[in-house]
Design a protein around this motif. Structure first.
Motif, PDB file in Angstrom:
ATOM      1  N   ARG A 195       0.802  -1.221   0.000  1.00 53.72           N
ATOM      2  CA  ARG A 195       0.000   0.000   0.000  1.00 53.72           C
ATOM      3  C   ARG A 195       0.832   1.267   0.000  1.00 53.72           C
ATOM      4  O   ARG A 195       0.287   2.358   0.117  1.00 53.72           O
ATOM      5  CB  ARG A 195      -0.837   0.073   1.274  1.00 53.72           C
ATOM      6  CG  ARG A 195      -1.766  -1.047   1.493  1.00 53.72           C
ATOM      7  CD  ARG A 195      -2.353  -0.798   2.862  1.00 53.72           C
ATOM      8  NE  ARG A 195      -3.256  -1.850   3.250  1.00 53.72           N
ATOM      9  CZ  ARG A 195      -3.961  -1.814   4.360  1.00 53.72           C
ATOM     10  NH1 ARG A 195      -3.845  -0.793   5.182  1.00 53.72           N
ATOM     11  NH2 ARG A 195      -4.769  -2.786   4.663  1.00 53.72           N
ATOM     12  N   LEU A 197       3.798   3.819  -1.586  1.00 49.86           N
ATOM     13  CA  LEU A 197       4.704   4.313  -2.607  1.00 49.86           C
ATOM     14  C   LEU A 197       5.465   5.476  -1.982  1.00 49.86           C
ATOM     15  O   LEU A 197       5.004   6.066  -1.003  1.00 49.86           O
ATOM     16  CB  LEU A 197       3.913   4.808  -3.823  1.00 49.86           C
ATOM     17  CG  LEU A 197       3.086   3.755  -4.573  1.00 49.86           C
ATOM     18  CD1 LEU A 197       2.142   4.432  -5.551  1.00 49.86           C
ATOM     19  CD2 LEU A 197       3.998   2.783  -5.308  1.00 49.86           C
ATOM     20  N   PHE A 200       3.180   9.425  -4.576  1.00 49.41           N
ATOM     21  CA  PHE A 200       1.815   9.023  -4.908  1.00 49.41           C
ATOM     22  C   PHE A 200       0.981  10.268  -5.127  1.00 49.41           C
ATOM     23  O   PHE A 200       1.401  11.372  -4.779  1.00 49.41           O
ATOM     24  CB  PHE A 200       1.211   8.144  -3.801  1.00 49.41           C
ATOM     25  CG  PHE A 200       1.086   8.838  -2.466  1.00 49.41           C
ATOM     26  CD1 PHE A 200       2.188   8.925  -1.621  1.00 49.41           C
ATOM     27  CD2 PHE A 200      -0.115   9.406  -2.066  1.00 49.41           C
ATOM     28  CE1 PHE A 200       2.085   9.571  -0.392  1.00 49.41           C
ATOM     29  CE2 PHE A 200      -0.224  10.060  -0.833  1.00 49.41           C
ATOM     30  CZ  PHE A 200       0.883  10.140   0.002  1.00 49.41           C
ATOM     31  N   MET A 202      -2.285  12.508  -4.406  1.00 51.71           N
ATOM     32  CA  MET A 202      -3.274  12.684  -3.348  1.00 51.71           C
ATOM     33  C   MET A 202      -4.217  13.820  -3.714  1.00 51.71           C
ATOM     34  O   MET A 202      -3.798  14.882  -4.153  1.00 51.71           O
ATOM     35  CB  MET A 202      -2.586  12.961  -2.013  1.00 51.71           C
ATOM     36  CG  MET A 202      -3.560  13.105  -0.866  1.00 51.71           C
ATOM     37  SD  MET A 202      -2.880  12.740   0.786  1.00 51.71           S
ATOM     38  CE  MET A 202      -1.487  13.814   0.902  1.00 51.71           C
ATOM     39  N   GLU A 204      -6.746  16.417  -2.001  1.00 58.53           N
ATOM     40  CA  GLU A 204      -6.978  16.960  -0.666  1.00 58.53           C
ATOM     41  C   GLU A 204      -7.973  18.118  -0.688  1.00 58.53           C
ATOM     42  O   GLU A 204      -7.616  19.231  -1.051  1.00 58.53           O
ATOM     43  CB  GLU A 204      -5.657  17.432  -0.059  1.00 58.53           C
ATOM     44  CG  GLU A 204      -4.671  16.305   0.164  1.00 58.53           C
ATOM     45  CD  GLU A 204      -3.396  16.801   0.815  1.00 58.53           C
ATOM     46  OE1 GLU A 204      -3.361  16.866   2.054  1.00 58.53           O
ATOM     47  OE2 GLU A 204      -2.451  17.143   0.101  1.00 58.53           O
ATOM     48  N   TYR A 320      -1.722  18.720  13.810  1.00 59.94           N
ATOM     49  CA  TYR A 320      -2.703  19.784  13.558  1.00 59.94           C
ATOM     50  C   TYR A 320      -4.154  19.384  13.864  1.00 59.94           C
ATOM     51  O   TYR A 320      -5.075  20.122  13.580  1.00 59.94           O
ATOM     52  CB  TYR A 320      -2.608  20.222  12.087  1.00 59.94           C
ATOM     53  CG  TYR A 320      -2.644  19.044  11.127  1.00 59.94           C
ATOM     54  CD1 TYR A 320      -3.808  18.312  10.943  1.00 59.94           C
ATOM     55  CD2 TYR A 320      -1.497  18.640  10.448  1.00 59.94           C
ATOM     56  CE1 TYR A 320      -3.834  17.211  10.096  1.00 59.94           C
ATOM     57  CE2 TYR A 320      -1.513  17.545   9.593  1.00 59.94           C
ATOM     58  CZ  TYR A 320      -2.689  16.834   9.425  1.00 59.94           C
ATOM     59  OH  TYR A 320      -2.718  15.751   8.605  1.00 59.94           O
ATOM     60  N   GLU A 344      -7.158   1.691   4.610  1.00 60.26           N
ATOM     61  CA  GLU A 344      -7.252   3.161   4.545  1.00 60.26           C
ATOM     62  C   GLU A 344      -7.120   3.710   3.124  1.00 60.26           C
ATOM     63  O   GLU A 344      -6.101   3.534   2.470  1.00 60.26           O
ATOM     64  CB  GLU A 344      -6.160   3.773   5.428  1.00 60.26           C
ATOM     65  CG  GLU A 344      -6.217   5.297   5.410  1.00 60.26           C
ATOM     66  CD  GLU A 344      -5.032   5.959   6.110  1.00 60.26           C
ATOM     67  OE1 GLU A 344      -4.377   5.324   6.953  1.00 60.26           O
ATOM     68  OE2 GLU A 344      -4.769   7.141   5.792  1.00 60.26           O
ATOM     69  N   GLY A 347      -7.644   9.813   4.740  1.00 57.58           N
ATOM     70  CA  GLY A 347      -7.350  10.207   6.109  1.00 57.58           C
ATOM     71  C   GLY A 347      -7.638  11.691   6.244  1.00 57.58           C
ATOM     72  O   GLY A 347      -7.260  12.472   5.375  1.00 57.58           O
ATOM     73  N   ARG A 351      -9.308  20.570  11.999  1.00 52.67           N
ATOM     74  CA  ARG A 351      -7.996  21.134  12.325  1.00 52.67           C
ATOM     75  C   ARG A 351      -8.086  21.982  13.589  1.00 52.67           C
ATOM     76  O   ARG A 351      -9.133  22.567  13.880  1.00 52.67           O
ATOM     77  CB  ARG A 351      -7.494  22.025  11.181  1.00 52.67           C
ATOM     78  CG  ARG A 351      -7.801  21.541   9.781  1.00 52.67           C
ATOM     79  CD  ARG A 351      -7.294  20.151   9.492  1.00 52.67           C
ATOM     80  NE  ARG A 351      -7.376  19.828   8.056  1.00 52.67           N
ATOM     81  CZ  ARG A 351      -7.109  18.636   7.553  1.00 52.67           C
ATOM     82  NH1 ARG A 351      -6.807  17.619   8.351  1.00 52.67           N
ATOM     83  NH2 ARG A 351      -7.174  18.416   6.256  1.00 52.67           N
ATOM     84  N   GLY A 388     -10.634  18.818   6.594  1.00 44.35           N
ATOM     85  CA  GLY A 388     -10.241  18.359   5.268  1.00 44.35           C
ATOM     86  C   GLY A 388      -9.745  16.926   5.330  1.00 44.35           C
ATOM     87  O   GLY A 388      -9.573  16.363   6.411  1.00 44.35           O
ATOM     88  N   PHE A 389      -9.535  16.361   4.166  1.00 40.93           N
ATOM     89  CA  PHE A 389      -9.010  14.991   4.119  1.00 40.93           C
ATOM     90  C   PHE A 389      -8.141  14.810   2.887  1.00 40.93           C
ATOM     91  O   PHE A 389      -8.161  15.626   1.962  1.00 40.93           O
ATOM     92  CB  PHE A 389     -10.145  13.956   4.124  1.00 40.93           C
ATOM     93  CG  PHE A 389     -10.985  13.936   2.871  1.00 40.93           C
ATOM     94  CD1 PHE A 389     -12.073  14.776   2.731  1.00 40.93           C
ATOM     95  CD2 PHE A 389     -10.686  13.069   1.817  1.00 40.93           C
ATOM     96  CE1 PHE A 389     -12.858  14.765   1.582  1.00 40.93           C
ATOM     97  CE2 PHE A 389     -11.469  13.033   0.668  1.00 40.93           C
ATOM     98  CZ  PHE A 389     -12.551  13.894   0.544  1.00 40.93           C
TER      99      PHE A 389
HETATM  100  O1  4AD Z   1      -3.454   9.905   6.004  1.00 44.24           O
HETATM  101  P1  4AD Z   1      -2.520  10.801   5.258  1.00 44.24           P
HETATM  102  O2  4AD Z   1      -1.103  10.749   5.602  1.00 44.24           O
HETATM  103  O3  4AD Z   1      -3.121  12.263   5.432  1.00 44.24           O
HETATM  104  C1  4AD Z   1      -2.541  13.433   5.051  1.00 44.24           C
HETATM  105  O4  4AD Z   1      -1.526  13.563   4.422  1.00 44.24           O
HETATM  106  C2  4AD Z   1      -3.404  14.624   5.346  1.00 44.24           C
HETATM  107  N1  4AD Z   1      -2.571  15.827   5.349  1.00 44.24           N
HETATM  108  C3  4AD Z   1      -4.497  14.716   4.334  1.00 44.24           C
HETATM  109  C4  4AD Z   1      -5.431  15.851   4.599  1.00 44.24           C
HETATM  110  O5  4AD Z   1      -6.110  15.836   5.584  1.00 44.24           O
HETATM  111  N2  4AD Z   1      -5.470  16.845   3.726  1.00 44.24           N
HETATM  112  O6  4AD Z   1      -2.647  10.501   3.695  1.00 44.24           O
HETATM  113  C5  4AD Z   1      -3.895  10.580   3.074  1.00 44.24           C
HETATM  114  C6  4AD Z   1      -4.088   9.419   2.115  1.00 44.24           C
HETATM  115  C7  4AD Z   1      -4.101   8.047   2.806  1.00 44.24           C
HETATM  116  O7  4AD Z   1      -5.369   7.746   3.316  1.00 44.24           O
HETATM  117  C8  4AD Z   1      -3.713   7.145   1.654  1.00 44.24           C
HETATM  118  O8  4AD Z   1      -4.836   6.870   0.834  1.00 44.24           O
HETATM  119  C9  4AD Z   1      -2.748   7.999   0.881  1.00 44.24           C
HETATM  120  O9  4AD Z   1      -3.020   9.341   1.197  1.00 44.24           O
HETATM  121  N3  4AD Z   1      -1.358   7.670   1.236  1.00 44.24           N
HETATM  122  C10 4AD Z   1      -0.532   6.928   0.487  1.00 44.24           C
HETATM  123  N4  4AD Z   1      -0.719   6.295  -0.689  1.00 44.24           N
HETATM  124  C11 4AD Z   1       0.330   5.621  -1.216  1.00 44.24           C
HETATM  125  N5  4AD Z   1       1.542   5.552  -0.637  1.00 44.24           N
HETATM  126  C12 4AD Z   1       1.788   6.167   0.552  1.00 44.24           C
HETATM  127  N6  4AD Z   1       2.997   6.114   1.096  1.00 44.24           N
HETATM  128  C13 4AD Z   1       0.714   6.898   1.167  1.00 44.24           C
HETATM  129  N7  4AD Z   1       0.590   7.632   2.287  1.00 44.24           N
HETATM  130  C14 4AD Z   1      -0.666   8.087   2.312  1.00 44.24           C
END
Ligand code: 4AD
Ligand code: MG
Length: 421
Positions: A195, A197, A200, A202, A204, A320, A344, A347, A351, A388-389
């Motif tokens: 899961r 990388l 990747f 994202m 947001e 945060y 997952e 996420g 805040r 946010g997510f």
């Molecule tokens: O849960 P994460 O780390 O959340 C954040 O970075 C927050 N700042 C996001 C936000 O609230 N704006 O990462 C969010 C998502 C994870 O649920 C996962 O789907 C993906 O990003 N993710 C990865 N996908 C691939 N490789 C990795 N190393 C990943 N790390 C996180």
């Protein structure tokens, strides 16, 4: 002159003569173009001929054949094409990713990825969100200091590749209300799981005047839209991949919600009941721990839809996140876990909106206060509850395609052991 079309348009031209430009996928009877001739695999050709319907003809979606009346060979491929249609080991395939992406399985997966990404934009653009890009070169960590990629930066010392665009999204909401960034993010992840990388994509979104419940509503609306759009527009790709779409068809909002506390109780029960020592070791759990993949799998087994787990211990989440009222050891965080063991996919959190509370967290985590001056200042001028997510594009794509490893869900994967090709 015959009209020049692409393979995807072929169903509209049955009985007509057309010209198609492409590559020989297989000499015998499979592939993008059905050809009976002696050209090596991957030779580039321009073919003119009549379109016939033939239910048996392979391809995605298949069902059509092109009679060859005229053929121009643009390039006859060398005979030693390394990615012939037989099965290859994973390392060999990854070393030849530049050729592997031509294979139908990879083509199908990456078409689903494209659809996931366009569905995201369609949904958010039509729901009042503004797409504002956030920087990739950043002055400090935002998601933990252990996964930072560092690069020398002129006279400024060092810059870091963005682990998230979130902090900049938080600045943007005070001008735009609802925003999103959508781009590559970087984590020097030591983990070698299926899961993770190191680079990747994202998505947001960030929303002003939004609490944790409001956030979950946005997430389930978006995920529902993505799943239903992919089911509708990528049916042929999913079928080719052998995906059991009945597992996706019922994925519609609302999604179940379970607190971390309840999930923890459930996991502790499972752990205590487990008799197989090997499994027991994997399921080891106590309140305060973050979930590992086996824990997420156990939770998602209980539902046939993605499930929200909210209210994680603050200690396992980023600095945060707003504390839970009256329970400072817990934060207003939420992860969305996909079924069938995918775990997952999103996420997020509410805040911290109070200046002093945020400053205290920055100190507690030992983060450099100077680098966060601008971020703290957002809490001084019209601060509001906001949430946010982040959604990982490759994780969502892998889940929808039903594939084992997310490295196939990005054109050129970057992992701890791979930056080539
Ligand atoms: O849960 P994460 O780390 O959340 C954040 O970075 C927050 N700042 C996001 C936000 O609230 N704006 O990462 C969010 C998502 C994870 O649920 C996962 O789907 C993906 O990003 N993710 C990865 N996908 C691939 N490789 C990795 N190393 C990943 N790390 C996180
Ligand atoms: Mg996370």
């Amino acid at each position: 002159m015959a009209e020049q079309i692409s393979v995807s348009q072929i169903s509209n031209y049955v009985g007509q003569e057309v010209t198609i430009k492409g590559w020989v996928y297989n000499r015998t009877d499979k592939g993008k173009l059905v050809l009976v001739m002696r050209l090596p695999q991957e030779s580039a050709v321009i073919i003119t001929g009549p379109v016939r319907e033939d239910k048996r003809a392979p391809g995605i979606p298949g069902g059509y054949e092109l009679g060859v009346k005229q053929i121009e060979v643009v390039q006859e491929a060398a005979l030693d094409y390394p990615m012939s249609l037989k099965d290859h080991g994973v390392d060999f395939a990854l070393d030849h990713r530049h050729l592997w992406i031509r294979m139908q399985s990879q083509w199908a997966i990456l078409r689903v990825r494209v659809k996931v990404m366009s569905a995201v934009r369609e949904y958010l653009d039509s729901h009042g969100f503004f797409n504002l890009d956030t920087p990739i070169l950043t002055p400090a960590a935002a998601e933990g200091t252990t996964t930072l990629f560092e690069t020398p930066y002129f006279d400024e010392g060092f810059a870091y590749l963005a682990q998230t665009g979130q902090l900049y999204n938080e600045a943007n909401i005070f001008s735009f209300g609802k925003v999103y960034c959508f781009g590559p993010t970087f984590r020097a992840e030591k983990s070698k799981t299926r899961r993770h990388l190191t680079e990747f994509w994202m998505l947001e979104p960030e929303i002003a005047f939004c609490d944790l419940d409001g956030l979950m509503e946005v997430e389930e609306g978006l995920i529902t839209y993505i799943v239903q759009t992919v089911l509708r527009d990528c049916a042929a790709e999913l079928k080719f991949l052998g995906r059991d779409v009945s597992k996706l068809e019922n994925i519609k909002e609302p999604f179940p919600r379970i607190s971390y506390d309840d999930a923890a109780k459930l996991l502790i029960d499972l752990y205590e009941q487990e008799t197989d020592p090997e499994k027991k070791e994997l399921l080891k759990f106590e309140w305060g721990m973050d979930f590992g993949a086996p824990h997420e799998t156990e939770i998602t087994k209980l539902y046939d839809k993605p499930v929200f787990v909210y209210g994680y211990p603050s200690a396992v989440k980023a600095f945060y996140m707003e504390p839970w009222p009256g329970r400072p050891e817990v934060c207003k965080s939420v992860d969305l876990l996909a079924p069938e063991g995918y775990g997952e996919i999103c996420g997020g959190s509410e805040r911290i909106s109070n200046h002093d509370a945020l400053l205290a967290r920055i100190h507690k985590e030992g983060l450099p206060e100077e680098a966060f001056q601008w971020y703290l200042e957002l809490r001084k001028y019209g601060s509001v509850p906001h949430s946010g997510f982040g959604m990982g594009v490759e994780r969502v794509t892998a889940w929808l395609c039903g594939i084992e490893h997310i490295r196939e869900a990005i054109p050129f994967p970057r992992t701890i052991k791979r930056v080539y090709p």
